[in-house]
Design a protein around this motif. Structure first.
Motif, PDB file in Angstrom:
ATOM      1  N   PRO A 106      34.789  48.547  30.864  1.00  0.00           N
ATOM      2  CA  PRO A 106      34.524  48.726  32.807  1.00  0.00           C
ATOM      3  C   PRO A 106      32.737  48.604  33.149  1.00  0.00           C
ATOM      4  O   PRO A 106      31.841  48.659  33.731  1.00  0.00           O
ATOM      5  CB  PRO A 106      34.901  50.113  32.778  1.00  0.00           C
ATOM      6  N   LEU A 107      31.964  49.736  31.693  1.00  0.00           N
ATOM      7  CA  LEU A 107      30.605  49.359  31.924  1.00  0.00           C
ATOM      8  C   LEU A 107      29.760  48.101  32.752  1.00  0.00           C
ATOM      9  O   LEU A 107      29.131  48.172  33.471  1.00  0.00           O
ATOM     10  CB  LEU A 107      29.461  49.819  30.897  1.00  0.00           C
ATOM     11  N   ILE A 108      30.012  47.193  31.715  1.00  0.00           N
ATOM     12  CA  ILE A 108      29.961  45.283  31.846  1.00  0.00           C
ATOM     13  C   ILE A 108      29.658  44.957  33.719  1.00  0.00           C
ATOM     14  O   ILE A 108      29.605  44.638  33.691  1.00  0.00           O
ATOM     15  CB  ILE A 108      30.109  44.693  30.354  1.00  0.00           C
ATOM     16  N   GLU A 109      31.523  45.245  33.519  1.00  0.00           N
ATOM     17  CA  GLU A 109      32.037  44.566  35.114  1.00  0.00           C
ATOM     18  C   GLU A 109      31.354  46.224  36.442  1.00  0.00           C
ATOM     19  O   GLU A 109      31.688  45.440  36.590  1.00  0.00           O
ATOM     20  CB  GLU A 109      33.715  44.660  35.044  1.00  0.00           C
ATOM     21  N   LEU A 110      31.388  47.459  36.135  1.00  0.00           N
ATOM     22  CA  LEU A 110      30.875  47.990  37.369  1.00  0.00           C
ATOM     23  C   LEU A 110      29.490  47.952  37.842  1.00  0.00           C
ATOM     24  O   LEU A 110      29.193  48.384  39.036  1.00  0.00           O
ATOM     25  CB  LEU A 110      31.510  49.590  36.818  1.00  0.00           C
ATOM     26  N   VAL A 111      29.177  47.218  36.908  1.00  0.00           N
ATOM     27  CA  VAL A 111      27.328  47.679  37.198  1.00  0.00           C
ATOM     28  C   VAL A 111      26.768  46.364  38.069  1.00  0.00           C
ATOM     29  O   VAL A 111      26.668  46.414  39.096  1.00  0.00           O
ATOM     30  CB  VAL A 111      26.537  46.788  36.134  1.00  0.00           C
ATOM     31  N   LYS A 112      28.353  45.610  37.972  1.00  0.00           N
ATOM     32  CA  LYS A 112      28.002  44.719  39.608  1.00  0.00           C
ATOM     33  C   LYS A 112      28.238  44.524  40.704  1.00  0.00           C
ATOM     34  O   LYS A 112      27.924  44.281  41.819  1.00  0.00           O
ATOM     35  CB  LYS A 112      29.151  43.250  38.937  1.00  0.00           C
ATOM     36  N   ILE A 113      28.975  45.924  40.991  1.00  0.00           N
ATOM     37  CA  ILE A 113      29.843  46.645  41.918  1.00  0.00           C
ATOM     38  C   ILE A 113      28.959  47.509  43.097  1.00  0.00           C
ATOM     39  O   ILE A 113      28.194  48.632  42.098  1.00  0.00           O
ATOM     40  CB  ILE A 113      30.981  46.559  42.055  1.00  0.00           C
ATOM     41  N   GLU A 114      28.756  47.214  43.836  1.00  0.00           N
ATOM     42  CA  GLU A 114      28.371  48.539  44.211  1.00  0.00           C
ATOM     43  C   GLU A 114      28.224  49.650  44.548  1.00  0.00           C
ATOM     44  O   GLU A 114      29.895  50.096  44.152  1.00  0.00           O
ATOM     45  CB  GLU A 114      27.733  48.859  46.071  1.00  0.00           C
ATOM     46  N   PRO A 115      28.070  51.092  43.961  1.00  0.00           N
ATOM     47  CA  PRO A 115      28.344  52.130  43.301  1.00  0.00           C
ATOM     48  C   PRO A 115      28.734  52.789  44.124  1.00  0.00           C
ATOM     49  O   PRO A 115      30.026  53.835  44.301  1.00  0.00           O
ATOM     50  CB  PRO A 115      27.212  53.133  43.094  1.00  0.00           C
ATOM     51  N   LYS A 116      28.726  52.514  45.850  1.00  0.00           N
ATOM     52  CA  LYS A 116      29.674  53.189  47.103  1.00  0.00           C
ATOM     53  C   LYS A 116      30.916  52.578  47.041  1.00  0.00           C
ATOM     54  O   LYS A 116      32.012  53.169  47.813  1.00  0.00           O
ATOM     55  CB  LYS A 116      28.872  53.655  48.082  1.00  0.00           C
ATOM     56  N   HIS A 117      31.042  51.670  46.677  1.00  0.00           N
ATOM     57  CA  HIS A 117      32.349  50.765  46.719  1.00  0.00           C
ATOM     58  C   HIS A 117      33.187  51.395  45.388  1.00  0.00           C
ATOM     59  O   HIS A 117      34.852  50.774  45.120  1.00  0.00           O
ATOM     60  CB  HIS A 117      32.282  49.362  46.993  1.00  0.00           C
ATOM     61  N   ILE A 118      32.795  51.739  44.598  1.00  0.00           N
ATOM     62  CA  ILE A 118      33.603  52.731  43.693  1.00  0.00           C
ATOM     63  C   ILE A 118      34.632  53.381  43.578  1.00  0.00           C
ATOM     64  O   ILE A 118      35.352  53.667  43.286  1.00  0.00           O
ATOM     65  CB  ILE A 118      32.915  52.638  42.076  1.00  0.00           C
ATOM     66  N   GLY A 119      34.746  54.188  45.267  1.00  0.00           N
ATOM     67  CA  GLY A 119      35.249  55.600  44.915  1.00  0.00           C
ATOM     68  C   GLY A 119      36.109  56.324  44.226  1.00  0.00           C
ATOM     69  O   GLY A 119      37.220  56.754  44.538  1.00  0.00           O
ATOM     70  N   VAL A 120      34.946  56.903  43.629  1.00  0.00           N
ATOM     71  CA  VAL A 120      35.034  58.220  43.223  1.00  0.00           C
ATOM     72  C   VAL A 120      34.286  59.277  43.795  1.00  0.00           C
ATOM     73  O   VAL A 120      33.383  58.787  44.223  1.00  0.00           O
ATOM     74  CB  VAL A 120      34.313  58.541  42.205  1.00  0.00           C
ATOM     75  N   GLY A 121      34.485  60.769  44.470  1.00  0.00           N
ATOM     76  CA  GLY A 121      32.893  61.563  44.555  1.00  0.00           C
ATOM     77  C   GLY A 121      33.900  62.149  45.881  1.00  0.00           C
ATOM     78  O   GLY A 121      34.457  62.433  46.226  1.00  0.00           O
ATOM     79  N   MET A 122      32.409  63.105  46.369  1.00  0.00           N
ATOM     80  CA  MET A 122      33.868  64.018  47.856  1.00  0.00           C
ATOM     81  C   MET A 122      32.465  63.651  49.377  1.00  0.00           C
ATOM     82  O   MET A 122      31.388  63.267  48.910  1.00  0.00           O
ATOM     83  CB  MET A 122      33.017  65.540  47.429  1.00  0.00           C
ATOM     84  N   TYR A 123      33.044  63.205  49.874  1.00  0.00           N
ATOM     85  CA  TYR A 123      32.819  63.211  51.421  1.00  0.00           C
ATOM     86  C   TYR A 123      31.125  61.501  50.928  1.00  0.00           C
ATOM     87  O   TYR A 123      29.889  61.931  51.326  1.00  0.00           O
ATOM     88  CB  TYR A 123      32.284  63.809  52.076  1.00  0.00           C
ATOM     89  N   GLN A 124      31.527  61.017  50.289  1.00  0.00           N
ATOM     90  CA  GLN A 124      30.514  60.163  50.086  1.00  0.00           C
ATOM     91  C   GLN A 124      30.177  59.251  51.182  1.00  0.00           C
ATOM     92  O   GLN A 124      29.004  58.919  50.947  1.00  0.00           O
ATOM     93  CB  GLN A 124      30.873  59.065  48.819  1.00  0.00           C
ATOM     94  N   HIS A 125      30.524  58.908  52.177  1.00  0.00           N
ATOM     95  CA  HIS A 125      30.372  58.564  53.304  1.00  0.00           C
ATOM     96  C   HIS A 125      29.696  58.347  54.319  1.00  0.00           C
ATOM     97  O   HIS A 125      29.208  58.470  55.146  1.00  0.00           O
ATOM     98  CB  HIS A 125      31.769  57.718  54.139  1.00  0.00           C
TER      99      HIS A 125
END
Length: 797
Positions: free
Chosen positions: A473-492
């Motif tokens: 997951p680490l190697i692949e997910l670092v390629k993606i903008e964090p806000k598109h990963i879909g975890v958290g609360m009211y990130q938008h």
């Protein structure tokens, strides 16, 4: 009052302010300011290699410190700019200068500077100043018992024609001056604490009227409107002390207000208002004996409070609430992302990645056990009669071990099909896993994806990404903008720059925590290492491709753009793994054999820096540990004192001897013997205690759920006990995957009464035992109640 005395009266020490705000010692604050500003150290470097200077502060606390330091430096800089501007304009009087020097926030600065802004020249106070009443206002404040305002009356002059007009103008100026006084602002901070303010929200009258109208005329529209409003139902008649407001409440109310479903207002308790006004009268009117001056100043005080101070307090409180809520939302988002990024890798397994879909079919990609090779791609339609045969053909040819199914549209149906295949072919010993596919489709059309997979259609690239993020997951997910990963609360609802900055920090923390092998890491991973920039990461990869694998950490100094400071910051997080020594990952490409020697070409520029490099670099076993090169000498002295050889690092006898010395001598005595600090010795001992063979510290975390069957949402019953994995944690509860294709919500009120403690330790991939509280099939919602939590504890070094 001279400038030096003004500065002395108004001065505030930045280390004092930060120490008080963050509840740390002042000496720690002073040292940390030096590390960040003078030595230009990165947060990961400080957190791991400068613990003795920060009293062991963790990365999150260090980032809070750095953020507050940056904010206060900006206030100081802005204050200086404002003072120079006003001085140049001839508007810098002693009281204004004192207020600017005393300000500890941008809001206080703006309040003081507002009357002098070009667009604010029409303010009541400034209009009175343009009439020449500034001197009268100053006189009534400094010598109220001797001042007669009649001398400023000028017949025929608008605004000064009568004593009443002069008094009105003077009142406006005095009200403005009183609102900016240092004593006033100090008292405002003291009296108007959050416990004395209240936030109220109601259903907007307009929305209520619209809802009634739609109910009469359009029932379907009315239902849609009611559904939209339903999410804000808790806040239709809501009142709460600001001190007790939760971040998710603030963000929900703000969103409801922006969508015009709610009207919101802040109020101040009568007790606080009375206390402040009583102080104001005593402070400003205590020695005023002249009745007309007393009445004018009293009226000015009331005007200052009603028109200037109270609105400022309410605006600042609302701003502080939003800022605090956004910070906490980012912290929650960061915590979830951190746990997601630290999901243990699935090494040595070929994976079939599935990006589910209906009309365009399920995009499938078989990825090799190393993740470096795409073995096959295909598109499988869920309604096809030959779907099970196509899956069997893929497996027969490419022998994948695990199936990773994206959790997007069609996931439930794809899960059912692949579960059926697994149950039919139990002899194949296959398992499947639901993979968070957020960001996969966005990644598939990026320049990086095109560079990595140039011959693949973007839709198939997303299937490759799903497979790879299961493998590591680490190697692949670092390629993606964090806000598109879909975890958290009211990130938008969080400003993009704030979210990106915070989450880039998390990724950097995770990458530096795990460490990477410089000989196998890709460019995307390398540029997340503390101290390395994009060009430097690219230069490392180019250098590796042109000259072969790095043999020694010292070789990094030869890479273009890596100077002494960069080397210091990044070296401890870059590992060089060799055969037969710890850290070797047999699933990764073979590095250069440990016994080899390679002549290095040293450029003229490198020689000019007088970098001492051996002509023939040899592998150093310490390069595989998190021991920093600056501490190699200490580590070697320690090993020599135990009659050990550094080449034996990783062997059981070596580790036992190191641990025994630690136990018998003690950390502090060892530090004294080695002429260093305890935290450095602890890092050295941990590094020297590293076992031989591949060891990934992410294995301390929880693995994703692997399944061989599937459960239906319709089969759930109230009271049913289930085991599940946490997928997301928010302030109001946790979402749990219980294997039915839909995450259930465990509300904080159903967590057993210890939610605050649980929330701090709970994160994605933790196992929880829950019971079903409620199932809403139409709304597709599951309410869960906690039975037991199996938490994974880990800490950054």
């Amino acid at each position: 009052m001279n400038s030096e005395k003004l500065k002395a009266d108004a001065s505030w020490n930045i280390a004092d302010v930060i120490a008080k705000a963050l509840n740390i010692r002042k000496d720690v604050a002073i040292r940390l300011i030096g590390l960040l500003e003078k030595e230009e150290c990165t947060i990961p470097f400080i957190a791991r290699y400068r613990k003795e200077k920060t009293a062991g502060m963790d990365p999150d606390s260090l980032r809070d410190f750095a953020s507050l330091l940056e904010e206060l430096r900006a206030v100081q800089k802005k204050s200086e700019t404002m003072r120079k501007t006003l001085q140049k304009q001839g508007d810098l009087d002693p009281k204004t200068e004192l207020a600017l020097l005393s300000a500890q926030s941008m809001e206080e600065l703006e309040l003081t500077y507002a009357p002098f802004k070009g667009e604010k020249k029409s303010s009541l106070a400034n209009r009175a100043r343009t009439l020449g009443l500034g001197e009268a206002a100053s006189a009534i404040l400094t010598t109220p018992n001797k001042t007669n305002l009649k001398r400023w009356v000028t017949k025929g002059t608008e605004g000064r024609a009568t004593l009443s007009e002069v008094e009105t103008g003077v009142k406006h100026i005095v009200a403005d001056l009183l609102s900016k006084e240092k004593a006033t602002m100090d008292k405002v901070r003291e009296v108007f604490q959050p416990r004395h303010l209240f936030l109220e929200s109601k259903l907007a009258a307009k929305k209520k009227k619209e809802g009634d109208s739609k109910q009469d005329n359009h029932k379907s529209d009315a239902k849609s409107s009611r559904d939209e409003q339903h999410k804000y139902q808790l806040y239709y008649e809501f009142r709460c002390c600001v001190n007790n407001l939760r971040s998710h409440q603030v963000l929900a109310i703000n969103r409801g207000e922006s969508q015009k479903y709610l009207t919101v207002k802040l109020t101040i308790s009568k007790e606080a208002e009375s206390r402040f006004l009583a102080w104001s009268r005593k402070y400003w009117l205590g020695k005023v004996t002249k009745q007309d001056a007393h009445d004018l100043l009293k009226s000015s005080l009331e005007d200052s409070y009603t028109r200037l101070i109270k609105p400022f307090v309410l605006r600042k409180t609302r701003s502080d609430l939003l800022k605090k809520a956004q910070v906490e939302a980012v912290e929650i988002f960061s915590k979830n992302l951190k746990r997601l990024l630290l999901t243990p890798p699935l090494r040595g397994k070929a994976v079939l990645g599935v990006d589910p879909g209906f009309s365009h079919g399920c995009k499938c990609a078989v990825v090799s056990s190393t993740g470096n090779e795409v073995l096959a791609t295909d598109i499988i339609h869920l309604n096809s009669n030959t779907i099970l045969r196509k899956i069997k053909q893929l497996h027969t040819k490419h022998k994948f071990d695990v199936i990773g199914i994206g959790n997007g549209t069609g996931c439930r149906e794809a899960e059912s099909v692949f579960s059926q295949f697994i149950n039919k072919h139990r002899d194949l010993d296959l398992a499947y896993c639901i993979v968070n596919e957020n960001g996969a489709s966005i990644y598939s059309v990026t320049e990086e994806a095109q560079k990595e997979l140039p011959d693949l259609d973007p839709n198939l690239r997303s299937a490759v990404s799903i497979a790879r993020r299961l493998q590591d997951p680490l190697i692949e997910l670092v390629k993606i903008e964090p806000k598109h990963i879909g975890v958290g609360m009211y990130q938008h609802d969080i400003p993009d720059n704030q979210l990106k900055s915070a989450l880039d920090d998390v990724i950097e923390d995770c990458v530096t925590y795990v460490g990477v092998d410089v000989n196998v890491a890709n460019e995307a991973l390398l540029r997340r290492i503390a101290g390395l920039k994009k060009n430097q990461a690219k230069n490392i990869v180019d250098r590796r491709q042109s000259a072969g694998n790095f043999v020694n950490r010292q070789e990094l100094r030869q890479v273009k753009g890596i100077g002494e400071k960069t080397f210091q910051q990044c070296a401890g997080f870059l590992r060089i793994c060799h055969d037969g020594l710890p850290g070797k990952n047999t699933d990764e490409p073979e590095p250069k054999p440990s016994g080899s020697k390679r002549k290095m070409k040293v450029s003229a520029k490198t020689r000019s820096k007088k970098i001492k490099l051996d002509a023939d670099l040899k592998p150093n076993p310490l390069d595989q540990t998190w021991i920093h090169p600056e501490s190699y000498g200490i580590a070697e002295r320690f090993v020599a004192s135990l009659d050990l050889k550094i080449e034996s690092l990783g062997q059981k006898a070596f580790i036992d001897t190191v641990k025994k010395a630690m136990y018998e001598t003690g950390l502090n005595r060892l530090a004294e013997n080695l002429s260093t600090d305890a935290s450095t010795v602890q890092l050295i001992v941990d590094g020297l205690s590293q076992e031989a063979g591949f060891r990934d510290i992410r294995n301390e975390m929880r693995r994703p759920i692997f399944r061989r069957g599937v459960t239906d949402l319709q089969s759930l019953r109230v009271g049913t006990k289930l085991s599940g994995r946490v997928t997301n944690v928010t302030e109001f509860g946790a979402f749990v995957d219980v294997g039915v294709g839909l995450d259930g919500l465990m509300h904080h009120s159903d967590s057993g009464g210890n939610w605050e403690d649980l929330r701090r330790s709970l994160g994605p991939n933790d196992t929880v035992q829950v019971s079903v509280k409620r199932v809403e099939l139409q709304r597709k919602r599951i309410a869960l109640r906690l039975v037991q939590a199996d938490l994974c504890q880990t800490a950054f070094r």
